[in-house]
Design a protein around this motif. Structure first.
Motif, short mmCIF file in Angstrom:
data_model
loop_
_atom_site.label_atom_id
_atom_site.label_comp_id
_atom_site.label_asym_id
_atom_site.label_seq_id
_atom_site.Cartn_x
_atom_site.Cartn_y
_atom_site.Cartn_z
N THR A 180 3.99 5.90 -6.19
CA THR A 180 3.94 4.59 -5.15
C THR A 180 2.70 3.94 -5.05
O THR A 180 2.77 2.79 -4.91
N THR A 181 1.51 4.54 -5.29
CA THR A 181 0.50 3.86 -5.14
C THR A 181 0.15 2.65 -6.19
O THR A 181 -0.30 1.86 -5.84
N GLN A 182 0.53 3.28 -7.46
CA GLN A 182 0.48 2.34 -8.75
C GLN A 182 1.54 1.26 -8.38
O GLN A 182 1.07 0.19 -8.91
N PHE A 183 2.76 1.44 -7.89
CA PHE A 183 3.75 0.58 -7.52
C PHE A 183 2.85 -0.69 -6.56
O PHE A 183 2.99 -1.81 -6.73
N TYR A 184 2.50 -0.04 -5.59
CA TYR A 184 1.60 -0.85 -4.73
C TYR A 184 0.56 -1.70 -5.08
O TYR A 184 0.77 -2.98 -4.94
N GLU A 185 -0.21 -1.19 -6.03
CA GLU A 185 -1.25 -2.02 -6.52
C GLU A 185 -0.58 -3.02 -7.73
O GLU A 185 -1.07 -4.13 -7.55
N SER A 186 0.17 -2.70 -8.40
CA SER A 186 0.78 -3.59 -9.58
C SER A 186 1.51 -4.71 -8.71
O SER A 186 1.54 -5.79 -9.22
N THR A 187 2.26 -4.31 -7.79
CA THR A 187 3.04 -5.36 -7.09
C THR A 187 2.09 -6.56 -6.25
O THR A 187 2.26 -7.65 -6.26
N LEU A 188 0.94 -5.93 -5.72
CA LEU A 188 0.19 -6.93 -5.09
C LEU A 188 -0.51 -7.78 -5.97
O LEU A 188 -0.62 -9.01 -6.07
N ASP A 189 -0.84 -7.30 -7.17
CA ASP A 189 -1.45 -8.06 -8.22
C ASP A 189 -0.43 -9.42 -8.66
O ASP A 189 -0.74 -10.56 -8.87
N VAL A 232 0.86 -11.18 1.60
CA VAL A 232 -0.17 -12.36 1.31
C VAL A 232 0.20 -13.70 1.91
O VAL A 232 1.41 -14.20 2.05
N GLY A 233 -0.90 -14.51 2.06
CA GLY A 233 -0.72 -15.82 2.88
C GLY A 233 -0.89 -17.10 1.77
O GLY A 233 -1.71 -16.98 1.15
N LYS A 234 0.02 -17.99 2.11
CA LYS A 234 -0.10 -19.29 1.36
C LYS A 234 0.33 -20.19 2.15
O LYS A 234 1.30 -20.23 2.52
N GLY A 235 -0.69 -20.99 2.50
CA GLY A 235 -0.42 -22.04 3.52
C GLY A 235 -0.15 -21.60 4.84
O GLY A 235 -0.59 -20.89 5.20
N LYS A 236 1.06 -21.95 5.38
CA LYS A 236 1.40 -21.37 6.59
C LYS A 236 2.56 -20.45 6.48
O LYS A 236 2.99 -19.70 7.10
N LYS A 237 2.84 -20.10 4.86
CA LYS A 237 3.98 -19.11 4.73
C LYS A 237 3.33 -17.69 4.33
O LYS A 237 2.19 -17.61 3.98
N ALA A 238 4.11 -16.64 4.85
CA ALA A 238 3.42 -15.36 4.78
C ALA A 238 4.64 -14.64 3.81
O ALA A 238 5.53 -14.49 4.18
N PHE A 239 3.99 -14.44 2.49
CA PHE A 239 5.07 -13.61 1.68
C PHE A 239 4.81 -12.12 1.97
O PHE A 239 3.78 -11.33 1.38
N LEU A 240 6.00 -11.54 2.35
CA LEU A 240 5.88 -10.05 2.55
C LEU A 240 6.40 -9.51 1.22
O LEU A 240 7.40 -10.02 0.99
N SER A 241 5.72 -8.31 0.96
CA SER A 241 6.21 -7.73 -0.18
C SER A 241 7.70 -7.22 0.02
O SER A 241 8.09 -6.69 1.00
N GLN A 242 8.41 -6.61 -1.20
CA GLN A 242 9.41 -5.70 -0.93
C GLN A 242 9.05 -4.45 -0.50
O GLN A 242 7.65 -3.99 -0.52
N HIS A 243 9.93 -3.63 0.07
CA HIS A 243 9.44 -2.14 0.80
C HIS A 243 8.85 -1.39 -0.54
O HIS A 243 9.45 -1.55 -1.46
N ILE A 244 7.61 -1.05 -0.39
CA ILE A 244 7.07 -0.23 -1.11
C ILE A 244 7.23 1.37 -1.19
O ILE A 244 7.50 1.83 -2.14
N GLY A 245 7.24 1.87 0.01
CA GLY A 245 7.35 3.18 0.41
C GLY A 245 6.26 3.78 1.10
O GLY A 245 5.33 3.30 1.62
N ASP A 246 6.38 5.22 0.86
CA ASP A 246 5.38 5.77 1.67
C ASP A 246 4.14 6.02 0.49
O ASP A 246 4.25 6.51 -0.52
#
Ligand code: ZN
Ligand code: ZN
Ligand code: FE
Length: 760
Positions: free
Chosen positions: A438-447, A418-432
């Motif tokens: 894993t999909t739930q982990f993906y969605e909740s981490t995004l929120d 996710v982008g904030k100003g010029k910074k890119a916040f890359l999430s932790q490794h989510i997995g396959d």
């Protein structure tokens, strides 16, 4: 002596890492007055005093920085000379949405380790921490970073902890997770789900006995549960594999000390620096074979010459090694294969309690799940393969306005951004993104990331692959414009973003698979591109992938596909040894599939070519983990072979001659390591000659390398070497994964550029 007053602005990772107390200490040491304050975007300091003292202060500011802080920039302005009664820490004002950064989790520091050996309320206390160390991201629920917004909230500080917390000169001044045995969390041992003990001494005694006698344990850590066993015990390692239903993927090993680790693996200076850094990642090292009979279980790493190792980073791990007889334990993520690492106590007990010899839990909740990070030193630099604990959520700084952009990433080894100003916040490794968990982990981490970093979405970026879960998540996200980014363009853009590039470059993207603009499966790509768009100049020649993407884990299929292409259906007459491993009926069926073009999508994936060679050399026919074929090939390379095979560069790059060369060498009885090395040299040559030809035509000198294939040390070092020797400016990944874990950053960069050009 001349008096002056300076206004100093410090940017970078300077919050939640003990920076203000540090400034306080060095200011008072140099008899300066003034103040320090956290603002939303930086730390502001005003210092007043003699010129020479101020100079010394500025030296100390950049030279004695706390271990986990990372100063990016210091701006100094002289202002009107003002006298202050003292030096003070001013209250932070967190009013706007321009939030500050969150520190990643930090390995326990030496001073805290000393504290647990001293009499007092921290004697043997496993949750000791200070402003220089301890949990951060894993326990943070919201900003500003304050105990009440962490999972430490339920633990009210005792008077002594409170006193330290409020004392500016104390190492625990404003250490949000600070605690002691009187007021903080504690461990608890369960056997067959019955609580046995809450006494740390008893727990470490029982756990070490169990591990030393071959047991398997689940132990709650910093970012999730671990499964542990003795790394020297073959049976225990086998049992652990069965338990996790993890067939071949190597296990990470934690060593008691650097010295113990050096007995089994080669460690150079840079590797050592990564191993002992406060981030404490898993570092991939070359294993020593059979020295002094000091042999780790063979089942650990599928006979690869690489070993993923790390050093203790939690007080509990140090305490455990004090009691253990073994010097190394397997420490692998606590989950069933393909599911995310477990973080909940109840789940640990219900899912693993009945299966393991004991479960060790604690009552400090893990809010943000993080795996152990994985790095490898290539070309003298740390390259991140899995970006998680110790690295996340530090932003990747970019040269572009990324504000409000969400990039959803790829399908395998997913991270989003996710982008904030010029910074890119890359999430932790989510997995396959394949299982529901894993999909739930993906969605909740995004929120959580959107909330944590106060991102207001305005633009979405997804992979072009219509069936990726990440793509569908993006398309269903909401009513925002969506940018679809071709997978390999995203790879190159990711590396460009990491290096602040915004111009035309030659991109070399080599990986296993990615959805191509023509509907075929790409992965051996040479492009001329900028952030906005790309032109595919040439690529590895298409070859049928019998069985499609889902069958890409079976290298023998690729060997058959290449042999049919080069020798026709008569290839069985070549009598290659590897064919003895195959079921003739299956081979026959595959040949028919290829002939009739049934379920045979075309691929230019470099990974598939490596698979083919790994199969021809009979190293692996059916992979037990991702990229096993290429990893096995790399594992047997030799240093002293500069030969290569021929290939043909026309409209595309054909490896027919390479395959012929390999088959001839096999029939001549040439050793596998030589053949594998010649093959690698060929790929390096292909990259160099192709890039040189494109450069000559287009007058571009900047070469950008990306894609999972560049996790291969021999290949990346060889490619960097030959390109640099020929005066190309070469860029490769270091702080962002070169595998699909880096894709989201590239998507973000492309979306940002298209928005700037008003193409969205
Ligand atoms: Zn500490
Ligand atoms: Zn306390
Ligand atoms: Fe990829």
């Amino acid at each position: 002596m001349k008096e002056k007053t300076l206004h100093v602005t410090v940017t970078g990772l300077v919050q939640g890492v003990g920076f203000r107390p540090f400034v306080f200490r060095i200011a008072t040491r140099h008899a300066l007055s003034g103040w320090v304050q956290n603002t939303n975007e930086n730390v502001k300091i005003v210092v007043s005093g003699s010129s020479s003292n101020i100079d010394q202060f500025l030296c100390a500011l950049s030279e004695e920085t706390p271990p986990a802080a990372a100063i990016e920039n210091i701006v100094v302005d002289e202002i009107e000379t003002t006298k202050f009664p003292e030096f003070s820490i001013m209250h932070s004002n967190d009013v706007s949405d321009e939030i500050t950064e969150i520190s990643p989790d930090i390995a326990v520091c030496d001073e805290c380790l000393e504290d647990i050996r001293k009499p007092g309320s921290r004697l043997a206390y496993a949750f000791v921490n200070c402003t220089n160390c301890g949990p951060r991201f894993t326990i943070i629920k919201d900003l500003p970073y304050d105990r009440a917004k962490t999972t430490m909230k339920p633990f009210a500080m005792c008077p002594e902890c409170r006193h330290e917390y409020e004392n500016i000169t104390d190492r625990r001044f404003h250490a949000q997770p600070t605690a002691c045995s009187l007021c903080g969390p504690h461990y608890e041992l369960f056997i067959k789900n019955i609580s046995i003990s809450e006494d740390i001494d008893e727990i470490t005694c029982q756990v070490s006995q169990s591990i030393d006698s071959g047991g398997i344990l689940m132990i709650k850590g910093l970012g999730g549960m671990h499964l542990a066993c003795n790394a020297f015990n073959e049976t225990a390692v086998e049992n652990l594999r069965r338990l996790k239903s993890r067939e071949g993927k190597p296990f990470a090993v934690m060593f008691r000390s650097l010295g113990d680790l050096k007995a089994v693996a080669f460690v150079n200076e840079t590797e050592e620096a990564s191993l002992v850094s406060w981030r404490r990642p898993i570092v991939l090292l070359k294993k020593k074979e059979g020295l002094n009979g000091y042999k780790l279980a063979v089942g650990l790493n599928a006979k690869l010459n690489l070993l993923g190792v790390m050093l203790p980073y939690l007080p509990f791990q140090y305490q455990l090694f004090e009691k253990l007889a073994t010097t190394a334990i397997v420490l692998t993520s606590g989950n069933f294969s393909s599911e995310p690492i477990l973080i909940e106590n109840e789940e640990a007990l219900s899912q693993f309690g009945p299966l393991v010899d004991a479960v060790v839990l604690h009552n400090r909740d893990i809010f943000n799940r993080t795996d152990d990070s994985v790095v490898r030193i290539i070309g003298g630099k740390e390259r991140i393969f899995r970006r998680s604990r110790g690295y996340v959520p530090a932003p990747v700084r970019t040269a572009y306005n990324t504000d409000g952009i969400i990039a959803f990433g790829a399908e395998l080894t997913n991270c989003f951004c996710v982008g904030k100003g010029k910074k890119a916040f890359l999430s932790q490794h989510i997995g396959d993104l394949q299982g529901i968990e894993t999909t739930q982990f993906y969605e909740s981490t995004l929120d959580r990331f959107l909330q944590l970093f106060r991102v207001k979405p305005s633009l979405l970026a997804v992979d072009k692959h219509p069936a990726y879960i990440s793509t569908r998540t993006g398309l269903e996200f909401g009513d925002f414009p969506v940018v679809k980014v071709q997978h390999h363009h995203a790879h190159i853009a990711s590396c460009m973003a990491e290096h602040f590039l915004d111009e035309k470059v030659i991109g070399v993207a080599l990986d296993g698979t990615g959805y191509g603009s023509d509907g075929h499966i790409w992965g051996g790509e040479f492009m001329v591109c900028d952030l906005n768009d790309f032109e595919r100049i040439t690529h590895f020649e298409y070859i049928p992938l019998p069985g499609g993407d889902s069958a890409s884990g079976e290298p023998w299929r690729m060997a058959v596909s290449y042999l049919v292409k080069v020798y026709g259906n008569d290839f069985t007459k070549l009598n290659l040894p590897f064919t003895n491993q195959l079921d003739p009926d299956k081979v026959g069926m595959l040949v028919q599939m290829i002939g009739r073009k049934i379920n045979c999508p075309l691929t230019s994936g470099a990974g598939r070519l490596f698979d083919c060679v790994a199969s021809l050399l009979d190293l692996v026919q059916v992979a037990t983990f991702q990229a096993e074929g290429p990893m096995r090939l790399e594992s047997i390379l030799v240093d002293n072979c500069s030969q290569s095979y021929t290939y043909l560069s026309g409209e595309t790059i054909s490896f027919d001659a390479t395959i012929r060369g390999i088959v001839n060498d096999i029939n001549l009885g040439i050793e596998k390591p030589i053949i594998a090395t010649k093959f690698h040299n060929t790929i390096i040559l292909v990259i160099f000659e192709t890039v040189a030809a494109i450069s000559l035509k287009q007058g571009i000198n900047k070469i950008v390398l990306s894609g999972g294939v560049f996790q291969n040390k021999y290949l990346l070092e060889g490619t960097l070497g030959i390109l640099q020797k020929n005066n190309f400016e070469v860029y490769s990944h270091a702080t962002v994964p070169t595998n699909d874990g880096g894709i989201a950053l590239g998507q973000l960069a492309v979306a940002s550029k298209r928005r700037e050009l008003q193409c969205v």
